[in-house]
Design a protein around this motif. Structure first.
Motif, PDB file in Angstrom:
ATOM      1  N   SER A 147       0.823  -1.204   0.000  1.00 38.25           N
ATOM      2  CA  SER A 147       0.000   0.000   0.000  1.00 38.25           C
ATOM      3  C   SER A 147       0.859   1.256   0.000  1.00 38.25           C
ATOM      4  O   SER A 147       0.579   2.213  -0.734  1.00 38.25           O
ATOM      5  CB  SER A 147      -0.926  -0.008   1.215  1.00 38.25           C
ATOM      6  OG  SER A 147      -1.664   1.186   1.295  1.00 38.25           O
ATOM      7  N   SER A 148       1.917   1.273   0.795  1.00 38.63           N
ATOM      8  CA  SER A 148       2.781   2.460   0.833  1.00 38.63           C
ATOM      9  C   SER A 148       3.519   2.632  -0.504  1.00 38.63           C
ATOM     10  O   SER A 148       3.689   3.755  -0.979  1.00 38.63           O
ATOM     11  CB  SER A 148       3.770   2.377   1.996  1.00 38.63           C
ATOM     12  OG  SER A 148       4.678   1.319   1.813  1.00 38.63           O
ATOM     13  N   LYS A 185       1.038   4.112  -2.815  1.00 39.13           N
ATOM     14  CA  LYS A 185       0.832   5.537  -2.517  1.00 39.13           C
ATOM     15  C   LYS A 185       1.967   6.370  -3.086  1.00 39.13           C
ATOM     16  O   LYS A 185       1.741   7.447  -3.649  1.00 39.13           O
ATOM     17  CB  LYS A 185       0.707   5.763  -1.012  1.00 39.13           C
ATOM     18  CG  LYS A 185      -0.620   5.340  -0.441  1.00 39.13           C
ATOM     19  CD  LYS A 185      -0.685   5.579   1.052  1.00 39.13           C
ATOM     20  CE  LYS A 185      -1.985   5.067   1.634  1.00 39.13           C
ATOM     21  NZ  LYS A 185      -2.060   5.234   3.095  1.00 39.13           N
ATOM     22  N   GLU A 186       3.194   5.890  -2.946  1.00 47.62           N
ATOM     23  CA  GLU A 186       4.340   6.609  -3.512  1.00 47.62           C
ATOM     24  C   GLU A 186       4.217   6.696  -5.033  1.00 47.62           C
ATOM     25  O   GLU A 186       4.475   7.753  -5.628  1.00 47.62           O
ATOM     26  CB  GLU A 186       5.647   5.904  -3.148  1.00 47.62           C
ATOM     27  CG  GLU A 186       6.098   6.092  -1.722  1.00 47.62           C
ATOM     28  CD  GLU A 186       7.407   5.376  -1.437  1.00 47.62           C
ATOM     29  OE1 GLU A 186       8.265   5.320  -2.330  1.00 47.62           O
ATOM     30  OE2 GLU A 186       7.552   4.874  -0.308  1.00 47.62           O
ATOM     31  N   MET A 192       1.486   6.606  -6.759  1.00 44.67           N
ATOM     32  CA  MET A 192       0.400   7.530  -7.081  1.00 44.67           C
ATOM     33  C   MET A 192       0.858   8.980  -6.909  1.00 44.67           C
ATOM     34  O   MET A 192       0.530   9.846  -7.734  1.00 44.67           O
ATOM     35  CB  MET A 192      -0.827   7.237  -6.220  1.00 44.67           C
ATOM     36  CG  MET A 192      -1.535   5.951  -6.620  1.00 44.67           C
ATOM     37  SD  MET A 192      -2.902   5.488  -5.554  1.00 44.67           S
ATOM     38  CE  MET A 192      -3.962   6.887  -5.671  1.00 44.67           C
ATOM     39  N   ASN A 193       1.641   9.261  -5.852  1.00 41.97           N
ATOM     40  CA  ASN A 193       2.168  10.613  -5.652  1.00 41.97           C
ATOM     41  C   ASN A 193       3.113  10.998  -6.798  1.00 41.97           C
ATOM     42  O   ASN A 193       3.082  12.133  -7.281  1.00 41.97           O
ATOM     43  CB  ASN A 193       2.869  10.732  -4.303  1.00 41.97           C
ATOM     44  CG  ASN A 193       1.913  10.700  -3.131  1.00 41.97           C
ATOM     45  OD1 ASN A 193       0.740  11.021  -3.268  1.00 41.97           O
ATOM     46  ND2 ASN A 193       2.407  10.292  -1.972  1.00 41.97           N
TER      47      ASN A 193
END
Length: 174
Positions: free
Chosen positions: A78-79, A82-83, A85-86
């Motif tokens: 998940s992290s 998220k990275e 996606m950022n």
């Protein structure tokens, strides 16, 4: 009418599924004729059996550890997502700011160039029209004012020649 259409579709879908299953079975049987393929299938099935037994044993002996391990893996994934996606958002903003602005500038510049070209085209048409009018005035006025006349005894010269009519020339002897 609706029930017969549904029945026909179900029958066709049933035949399709049966055909796919029969094809898969026949294809698998043909593939098993090769000894190398049989050995690979046997090895892969044994490895899968051993790993699934091992996983089942771990879950049975200590379910909370397996659950915590899976939760850690999911959080880690998940992290990472998220990275990603950022990073994708930052890339989108960069492209939006840089490329879109440049595209808009090119669009404005091309609009200005097209406008200038249209104006130049109109100016050229006006100039061409004026040149045509001037040419017509010259040809019309020369046709009306200077009509050629034939005067007996006059010089018969064409432009660029130096011949003189012998009847009117003062240096001729007859």
């Amino acid at each position: 009418m609706q029930t017969t259409t549904t029945a026909v579709n179900n029958e066709k879908n049933g035949k399709l599924v049966k055909g796919i299953l029969v094809g898969a079975i026949v294809g698998g049987a043909v593939a098993m004729l090769d000894s190398t393929t049989r050995n690979k299938v046997r090895t892969t099935a044994g490895t899968f059996k051993d790993s699934s037994k091992g996983f089942y044993t771990r879950v049975k002996e200590n379910p909370s550890e397996v659950k915590d391990d899976w939760m850690d893996r999911i959080q880690s994934a998940s992290s990472v997502l998220k990275e990603a996606m950022n990073d994708a958002q930052a890339l989108y903003e960069k492209v939006n700011d840089d490329v879109v602005d440049q595209v808009n500038q090119v669009k404005e510049d091309s609009t200005e160039v097209l406008s200038s070209a249209r104006e130049a085209s109109e100016d050229l048409k006006d100039i061409g029209s004026k040149v045509k009018d001037a040419g017509q005035e010259v040809t019309e006025s020369s046709e009306n004012e200077y009509e050629p006349t034939n005067i007996p005894g006059s010089e018969t010269r064409t432009p660029g020649s130096t011949s003189v009519n012998p009847k009117t020339s003062p240096n001729t002897t007859l």
